[in-house]
Design an enzyme around this catalytic site. Sequence first.
Site, mmCIF file in Angstrom:
data_model
loop_
_atom_site.group_PDB
_atom_site.id
_atom_site.type_symbol
_atom_site.label_atom_id
_atom_site.label_comp_id
_atom_site.label_asym_id
_atom_site.label_seq_id
_atom_site.Cartn_x
_atom_site.Cartn_y
_atom_site.Cartn_z
ATOM 1 N N CYS A 270 0.843 -1.205 0.000
ATOM 2 C CA CYS A 270 0.000 0.000 0.000
ATOM 3 C C CYS A 270 0.876 1.253 0.000
ATOM 4 C CB CYS A 270 -0.897 0.015 1.242
ATOM 5 S SG CYS A 270 -2.024 -1.357 1.327
HETATM 6 N N1 SAJ Z 1 6.034 2.199 8.907
HETATM 7 C C1 SAJ Z 1 7.066 2.926 9.454
HETATM 8 N N2 SAJ Z 1 6.786 3.880 10.382
HETATM 9 C C2 SAJ Z 1 5.486 4.127 10.775
HETATM 10 C C3 SAJ Z 1 4.448 3.380 10.205
HETATM 11 C C4 SAJ Z 1 4.738 2.415 9.273
HETATM 12 O O1 SAJ Z 1 8.233 2.722 9.120
HETATM 13 O O2 SAJ Z 1 5.291 4.981 11.645
HETATM 14 C C5 SAJ Z 1 6.338 1.185 7.886
HETATM 15 C C6 SAJ Z 1 5.908 -0.207 8.303
HETATM 16 O O3 SAJ Z 1 6.945 -0.869 8.989
HETATM 17 C C7 SAJ Z 1 5.619 -0.870 6.949
HETATM 18 C C8 SAJ Z 1 5.146 0.285 6.089
HETATM 19 O O4 SAJ Z 1 5.598 1.479 6.723
HETATM 20 O O5 SAJ Z 1 6.801 -1.409 6.418
HETATM 21 C C9 SAJ Z 1 3.628 0.345 5.950
HETATM 22 O O6 SAJ Z 1 3.102 0.264 7.243
HETATM 23 P P1 SAJ Z 1 1.526 0.540 7.539
HETATM 24 O O7 SAJ Z 1 1.388 0.608 9.020
HETATM 25 O O8 SAJ Z 1 1.048 1.686 6.749
HETATM 26 O O9 SAJ Z 1 0.823 -0.825 7.103
HETATM 27 P P2 SAJ Z 1 0.171 -1.262 5.730
HETATM 28 O O10 SAJ Z 1 1.099 -1.163 4.595
HETATM 29 O O11 SAJ Z 1 -0.455 -2.574 6.004
HETATM 30 O O12 SAJ Z 1 -0.944 -0.152 5.489
HETATM 31 C C10 SAJ Z 1 -2.283 -0.456 5.622
HETATM 32 C C11 SAJ Z 1 -2.981 0.680 4.925
HETATM 33 N N3 SAJ Z 1 -4.351 0.319 4.766
HETATM 34 C C12 SAJ Z 1 -4.935 0.583 3.574
HETATM 35 O O13 SAJ Z 1 -4.350 1.080 2.643
HETATM 36 C C13 SAJ Z 1 -6.350 0.203 3.463
HETATM 37 C C14 SAJ Z 1 -2.850 1.956 5.732
HETATM 38 O O14 SAJ Z 1 -3.699 2.967 5.178
HETATM 39 C C15 SAJ Z 1 -3.226 1.747 7.171
HETATM 40 O O15 SAJ Z 1 -3.052 2.957 7.888
HETATM 41 C C16 SAJ Z 1 -2.322 0.658 7.742
HETATM 42 O O16 SAJ Z 1 -2.618 -0.546 7.009
HETATM 43 C C17 SAJ Z 1 -2.604 0.449 9.216
HETATM 44 O O17 SAJ Z 1 -2.707 1.483 9.928
HETATM 45 O O18 SAJ Z 1 -2.618 -0.696 9.627
#
Ligand code: SAJ
Length: 432
Positions: A270
């Site tokens: 995403c």
């Molecule tokens: N990450 C960081 N620092 C942060 C947050 C995330 O380095 O503060 C990294 C994570 O380790 C990962 C990547 O970014 O490698 C993405 O992390 P994510 O928490 O955004 O997880 P995703 O990719 O599963 O994103 C999904 C998304 N959902 C949809 O698109 C419907 C996102 O919008 C959500 O916010 C996220 O899930 C969630 O919060 O779980």
Amino acid sequence: MQSDRARFFAQETWTGGVIGLGYVGLPLAVTMVQNGLRAIGYDRSQPRVDMLNRGVSPVEDVSDEELQAALANGLEITADESRLRSADAVFICVPSPLGRNREPDLSFIKSAAATVTAVVRPGMLISLESTTYPGTTEDILVPAVAAAGLEIDEDVYVAFSPERVSPGAEMKTGDIPKVVGGVTPQSTEAATAAYSRVVASVYPVSSARTAEMAKLLENTYRAVNIGLINEMAQLAHELDISIWEVVDAAATKPFGFQAFYPGPGVGGHCIPLDPQFLAWRAKEANFATRFIDLAEQVNTKMPAYAATRVGDLLNREGLPVYGTKILGVGIAYKPDVADDRESASIEVLRELERRGARISVLDPVVGKDRIAVHGFDPVGKDEPLSDFAVAVVLTDHASLDLKRIADEVPVVLDTRGAYRRAGIDRSDIEAL
Ligand code: SAJ
């Protein structure tokens, strides 16, 4: 005054067809049945259809028991697209990856549009859920309906409603508010009525492209803020300040601040990808998306930065990277999920391999078989770790025994702030 068709979706027991039974489509189909509707789930992969019909769910957010209950209560799973002719609404939940040059790859959406042309009939609602650039629904689905000789609003309703599945999170599909935008007001009305039977809260907007852009803003917001904190982390290290302590301090502000945390890069399918749909569409309009581009530059350089920090740590111990045994802890793209696609953790280890390190990996969630697929030496949950000169924590699964890792491996680089959160503060543990 609600149109007859909107009233139908609001009041009748209709059948929803879902194209694509992955981490978005399967939960949607099961949720429809859990809400008393019927569902026909279509996937072109016969092996996936066969597995689902055996009551085995490949999707973390749908248990085998939930799937089996849905199969017994109105869910049909098929690889025969013609079955979708029996649906009153069709929801497209297919992949929308990026191509080799980071351009949108709409091949799956176009294939689903061809299916729509083959099965669409008067009265049907067509809703696209796959993440894509603003204008896709109009550009691809409206012509697909016209190719079947049908008119928007006269015969068929077309909308976009972004998926908001968060793999591994507690919230279920039905509990997550849904944005819905039709290509016309009547399409918005019909789609709003239909989704109101499936999710608790529906937020209609004035057009499909508004809904498409809202989704991209949601994830661009994350990518940009992660890029910001990754840059702040590098600056804080130069200033001999703990970025983790800084974020925790800033997060005490009860308004106007959302904590994001640095890491070894941004993984998943995403956040690294969605902003690029907007950047691509902006370029078509001769518009420079500088924040998106800068965030991508910072985030994609984090694996190399993390590898350099490992090298610095070894250097302090008088050890080269070359030939040294390094333990990578966690290769999933985020904690407590088994998904390692687009994982930045793997990029860090590849970077260390390129510098000659000998890499082993401990990731009890992803598992030894999957670790071996990547060519890394898998380490079992309870195997001794004293052979490794350094451990680098890349994905902080809750199930990790952080204390044992720090006790057995001489030095640790923690790229996730995991030890701070665990209340373990030791001189042999360095945080990003
Ligand atoms: N990450 C960081 N620092 C942060 C947050 C995330 O380095 O503060 C990294 C994570 O380790 C990962 C990547 O970014 O490698 C993405 O992390 P994510 O928490 O955004 O997880 P995703 O990719 O599963 O994103 C999904 C998304 N959902 C949809 O698109 C419907 C996102 O919008 C959500 O916010 C996220 O899930 C969630 O919060 O779980």
